[in-house]
Design a protein around this motif. Structure first.
Motif, PDB file in Angstrom:
ATOM      1  N   ASP A 101       0.822  -1.216   0.000  1.00 56.61           N
ATOM      2  CA  ASP A 101       0.000   0.000   0.000  1.00 56.61           C
ATOM      3  C   ASP A 101       0.850   1.257   0.000  1.00 56.61           C
ATOM      4  O   ASP A 101       0.554   2.221  -0.681  1.00 56.61           O
ATOM      5  CB  ASP A 101      -0.900   0.024   1.240  1.00 56.61           C
ATOM      6  CG  ASP A 101      -2.132  -0.833   1.017  1.00 56.61           C
ATOM      7  OD1 ASP A 101      -2.488  -1.008  -0.172  1.00 56.61           O
ATOM      8  OD2 ASP A 101      -2.707  -1.330   1.998  1.00 56.61           O
ATOM      9  N   GLU A 102       1.933   1.194   0.784  1.00 56.94           N
ATOM     10  CA  GLU A 102       2.689   2.444   0.904  1.00 56.94           C
ATOM     11  C   GLU A 102       3.821   2.496  -0.134  1.00 56.94           C
ATOM     12  O   GLU A 102       4.980   2.271   0.174  1.00 56.94           O
ATOM     13  CB  GLU A 102       3.164   2.722   2.329  1.00 56.94           C
ATOM     14  CG  GLU A 102       3.959   1.703   3.120  1.00 56.94           C
ATOM     15  CD  GLU A 102       3.296   0.356   3.356  1.00 56.94           C
ATOM     16  OE1 GLU A 102       4.021  -0.538   3.764  1.00 56.94           O
ATOM     17  OE2 GLU A 102       2.078   0.194   3.131  1.00 56.94           O
ATOM     18  N   ASN A 129       5.194   8.157  -4.084  1.00 59.35           N
ATOM     19  CA  ASN A 129       4.451   8.814  -5.159  1.00 59.35           C
ATOM     20  C   ASN A 129       5.430   9.344  -6.224  1.00 59.35           C
ATOM     21  O   ASN A 129       6.630   9.402  -6.000  1.00 59.35           O
ATOM     22  CB  ASN A 129       3.534   9.913  -4.601  1.00 59.35           C
ATOM     23  CG  ASN A 129       4.290  10.906  -3.736  1.00 59.35           C
ATOM     24  OD1 ASN A 129       5.477  11.135  -3.959  1.00 59.35           O
ATOM     25  ND2 ASN A 129       3.616  11.473  -2.747  1.00 59.35           N
ATOM     26  N   PRO A 187      -3.047   5.064  -9.922  1.00 66.53           N
ATOM     27  CA  PRO A 187      -3.784   5.327  -8.681  1.00 66.53           C
ATOM     28  C   PRO A 187      -3.510   6.769  -8.242  1.00 66.53           C
ATOM     29  O   PRO A 187      -2.362   7.205  -8.237  1.00 66.53           O
ATOM     30  CB  PRO A 187      -3.176   4.325  -7.702  1.00 66.53           C
ATOM     31  CG  PRO A 187      -2.559   3.265  -8.557  1.00 66.53           C
ATOM     32  CD  PRO A 187      -2.122   3.944  -9.806  1.00 66.53           C
ATOM     33  N   ARG A 188      -4.562   7.495  -7.925  1.00 68.31           N
ATOM     34  CA  ARG A 188      -4.434   8.931  -7.647  1.00 68.31           C
ATOM     35  C   ARG A 188      -3.388   9.234  -6.571  1.00 68.31           C
ATOM     36  O   ARG A 188      -2.622  10.168  -6.668  1.00 68.31           O
ATOM     37  CB  ARG A 188      -5.816   9.487  -7.257  1.00 68.31           C
ATOM     38  CG  ARG A 188      -5.872  10.956  -6.985  1.00 68.31           C
ATOM     39  CD  ARG A 188      -5.475  11.764  -8.226  1.00 68.31           C
ATOM     40  NE  ARG A 188      -5.260  13.181  -7.900  1.00 68.31           N
ATOM     41  CZ  ARG A 188      -4.129  13.680  -7.448  1.00 68.31           C
ATOM     42  NH1 ARG A 188      -3.094  12.890  -7.237  1.00 68.31           N
ATOM     43  NH2 ARG A 188      -4.003  14.959  -7.198  1.00 68.31           N
ATOM     44  N   ARG A 189      -3.363   8.417  -5.527  1.00 71.71           N
ATOM     45  CA  ARG A 189      -2.443   8.718  -4.419  1.00 71.71           C
ATOM     46  C   ARG A 189      -0.985   8.553  -4.827  1.00 71.71           C
ATOM     47  O   ARG A 189      -0.077   9.058  -4.165  1.00 71.71           O
ATOM     48  CB  ARG A 189      -2.783   7.861  -3.203  1.00 71.71           C
ATOM     49  CG  ARG A 189      -2.363   6.410  -3.340  1.00 71.71           C
ATOM     50  CD  ARG A 189      -3.033   5.460  -2.385  1.00 71.71           C
ATOM     51  NE  ARG A 189      -3.172   4.167  -3.031  1.00 71.71           N
ATOM     52  CZ  ARG A 189      -2.202   3.264  -3.116  1.00 71.71           C
ATOM     53  NH1 ARG A 189      -1.029   3.491  -2.583  1.00 71.71           N
ATOM     54  NH2 ARG A 189      -2.388   2.132  -3.754  1.00 71.71           N
ATOM     55  N   LEU A 190      -0.733   7.830  -5.906  1.00 73.56           N
ATOM     56  CA  LEU A 190       0.653   7.616  -6.338  1.00 73.56           C
ATOM     57  C   LEU A 190       1.129   8.676  -7.319  1.00 73.56           C
ATOM     58  O   LEU A 190       2.309   8.772  -7.639  1.00 73.56           O
ATOM     59  CB  LEU A 190       0.800   6.235  -6.980  1.00 73.56           C
ATOM     60  CG  LEU A 190       0.454   5.044  -6.089  1.00 73.56           C
ATOM     61  CD1 LEU A 190       0.690   3.743  -6.833  1.00 73.56           C
ATOM     62  CD2 LEU A 190       1.276   5.084  -4.793  1.00 73.56           C
ATOM     63  N   ALA A 234       1.820  12.283  -7.925  1.00 71.68           N
ATOM     64  CA  ALA A 234       1.953  13.577  -7.271  1.00 71.68           C
ATOM     65  C   ALA A 234       1.605  14.697  -8.240  1.00 71.68           C
ATOM     66  O   ALA A 234       0.892  15.644  -7.888  1.00 71.68           O
ATOM     67  CB  ALA A 234       3.382  13.755  -6.759  1.00 71.68           C
ATOM     68  N   VAL A 261      -5.521  16.019 -11.744  1.00 73.85           N
ATOM     69  CA  VAL A 261      -4.168  15.909 -11.210  1.00 73.85           C
ATOM     70  C   VAL A 261      -3.451  17.230 -11.528  1.00 73.85           C
ATOM     71  O   VAL A 261      -3.639  17.768 -12.608  1.00 73.85           O
ATOM     72  CB  VAL A 261      -3.428  14.728 -11.896  1.00 73.85           C
ATOM     73  CG1 VAL A 261      -1.975  14.687 -11.491  1.00 73.85           C
ATOM     74  CG2 VAL A 261      -4.124  13.422 -11.579  1.00 73.85           C
ATOM     75  N   GLU A 297       2.298   0.720 -10.580  1.00 76.07           N
ATOM     76  CA  GLU A 297       2.555   0.076  -9.288  1.00 76.07           C
ATOM     77  C   GLU A 297       3.810  -0.789  -9.273  1.00 76.07           C
ATOM     78  O   GLU A 297       4.622  -0.670  -8.347  1.00 76.07           O
ATOM     79  CB  GLU A 297       1.338  -0.730  -8.831  1.00 76.07           C
ATOM     80  CG  GLU A 297       0.079   0.092  -8.596  1.00 76.07           C
ATOM     81  CD  GLU A 297      -0.795   0.215  -9.831  1.00 76.07           C
ATOM     82  OE1 GLU A 297      -0.232   0.259 -10.940  1.00 76.07           O
ATOM     83  OE2 GLU A 297      -2.023   0.284  -9.702  1.00 76.07           O
TER      84      GLU A 297
END
Ligand SMILES: *[C@@H]1O[C@H](CO)[C@@H](O)[C@H](O)[C@H]1NC(C)=O
Ligand SMILES: *[C@@H]1O[C@H](CO)[C@@H](O)[C@H](O)[C@H]1NC(C)=O
Length: 342
Positions: A112-113, A116, A143-146, A148, A175, A219
């Motif tokens: 998960d972590e 980014n 994935p949005r969180r990845l 920046a 983004v 990923e």
């Protein structure tokens, strides 16, 4: 008469053997695990049938064929960017693509972590449709969180639509997109370094201005860097036809490198790497793991995904797990070092 019949029989038998040979050649050449190959060639076609709702030009990575009447105009437009601009302009900026990953890659679970990333894209007089299809594919398949930010570095383009219109367009995206402009024509590497200097993400990813990222492209790249931040990774690079914009899955059994004339070439993955992976093709292939990171691990780890000019000739890890970034074209106007192997 008898002789004639005899001849016919001989002919028919040889023909049969020729066909058998052709079949065997097609079936067994260039693949170690032939069920993979079947999977790849059959499934996209099947999926295309299933997804009837995506019927526009080029959807599911299909080829766009220009009608005879427009061929003259098409040839004229081809000269502008050295690819079929007419076809590209017909295709949606968010077109769908087949998922050509190996089955083993689709079910992989990544931590998960993950760090980014800032995606840096350099362009010079790029076509609107190819540039924005690149941007859209990054936005919608990361994935949005990845993600920046996306940094577009304009290497002194002259085309009007790449100025205010582009700035206004990217403001609407979900983004943050920065546009940096080089004061004068500086070449790919200087422009990339400018983008890298402005990057705020933990990892920098370089992409060409005319590529399309497929599902699950990011990923695995970031996962390798998380394992060891000195890693430099490169995805499998598939091909988009410069004529029809058809998406064509490339081989995961080759890797990009340079010959002694410093021309970019595709080479077969060496046996020692096959052995190391014990036949698991979802694992990355390793290359040049000694030299490259020393130069690159100053402040950032760079995730490199460029078809044409990777910053260093030796990429550390070519991640074959599930990353697929579609390759661009070698003839893109602004590079001096051209590849001729796509
Ligand atoms: C692309 O965007 C259009 C308009 O927003 C939408 O209708 C379409 O479903 C999208 N296509 C894909 C493949 O997501
Ligand atoms: C990237 O991740 C770092 C560490 O988690 C975080 O501090 C930073 O705000 C993130 N950047 C963006 C733009 O999401």
């Amino acid at each position: 008469m008898r002789r004639f019949v005899y001849c016919k029989v001989v002919l028919a038998t040889s023909l049969m053997w020729v066909l058998v040979d052709v079949f065997l050649l097609l079936y067994f050449s260039e693949c170690n695990k032939c069920d993979d190959k079947k999977e790849r060639s059959l499934l996209p076609a099947l999926r295309a049938v299933i997804s009837r709702n995506q019927e526009g030009p080029g959807e599911m990575g299909k080829a766009v064929l220009i009608p005879k009447d427009d061929q003259e105009k098409m040839k004229e437009l081809f000269k502008i960017n050295q690819f079929n601009l007419m076809a590209s302009d017909l295709i949606a900026l968010n077109r769908s693509l087949p998922d050509v990953r190996l089955d083993g890659c689709k079910t992989k679970v990544y931590p998960d972590e993950l760090p980014n990333t800032s995606v840096v894209i350099v362009f010079h007089n790029e076509a609107w449709s190819t540039l924005l299809r690149t941007v859209h594919s990054v936005v919608s398949r990361s994935p949005r969180r990845l993600l920046a930010e996306i940094i577009l570095v304009d290497d002194a383009s002259e085309r009007e639509f790449l100025k205010a219109s582009l700035e206004n367009y990217v403001k609407k995206l979900e983004v943050p997109v920065k546009i940096l402009r080089m004061e004068q024509r500086s070449g790919l590497i200087r422009a990339r370094l400018r983008g890298a200097a402005a990057a705020r993400g933990q990892v920098i990813t370089f992409l060409d201005a005319h590529c399309e990222c497929t599902r699950g492209w990011l990923e695995p790249l970031l996962a390798r860097i998380r394992e060891d931040r000195r890693t430099v990774v490169c995805p499998i690079i598939d091909v988009i036809s410069d004529d029809t914009f058809e998406y064509m899955a490339g081989s995961d059994m080759t890797y990009g490198g340079f010959n002694w004339k410093l021309n970019f070439r595709w080479y077969p993955v060496p046996q020692r790497e096959m052995d190391r992976r014990k036949g698991d093709r979802t694992l990355p292939v390793r290359f040049g793991s000694v030299v490259a990171p020393l130069r690159l691990s100053r402040a950032h780890t760079l995730a490199m995904s460029s078809v044409k000019q990777p910053l260093t000739p030796s990429l550390v890890a070519r991640d074959t797990s599930s990353t697929r970034t579609t390759g661009g074209w070698q003839r893109s106007g602004w590079t001096s070092l051209k590849t001729s192997s796509i």
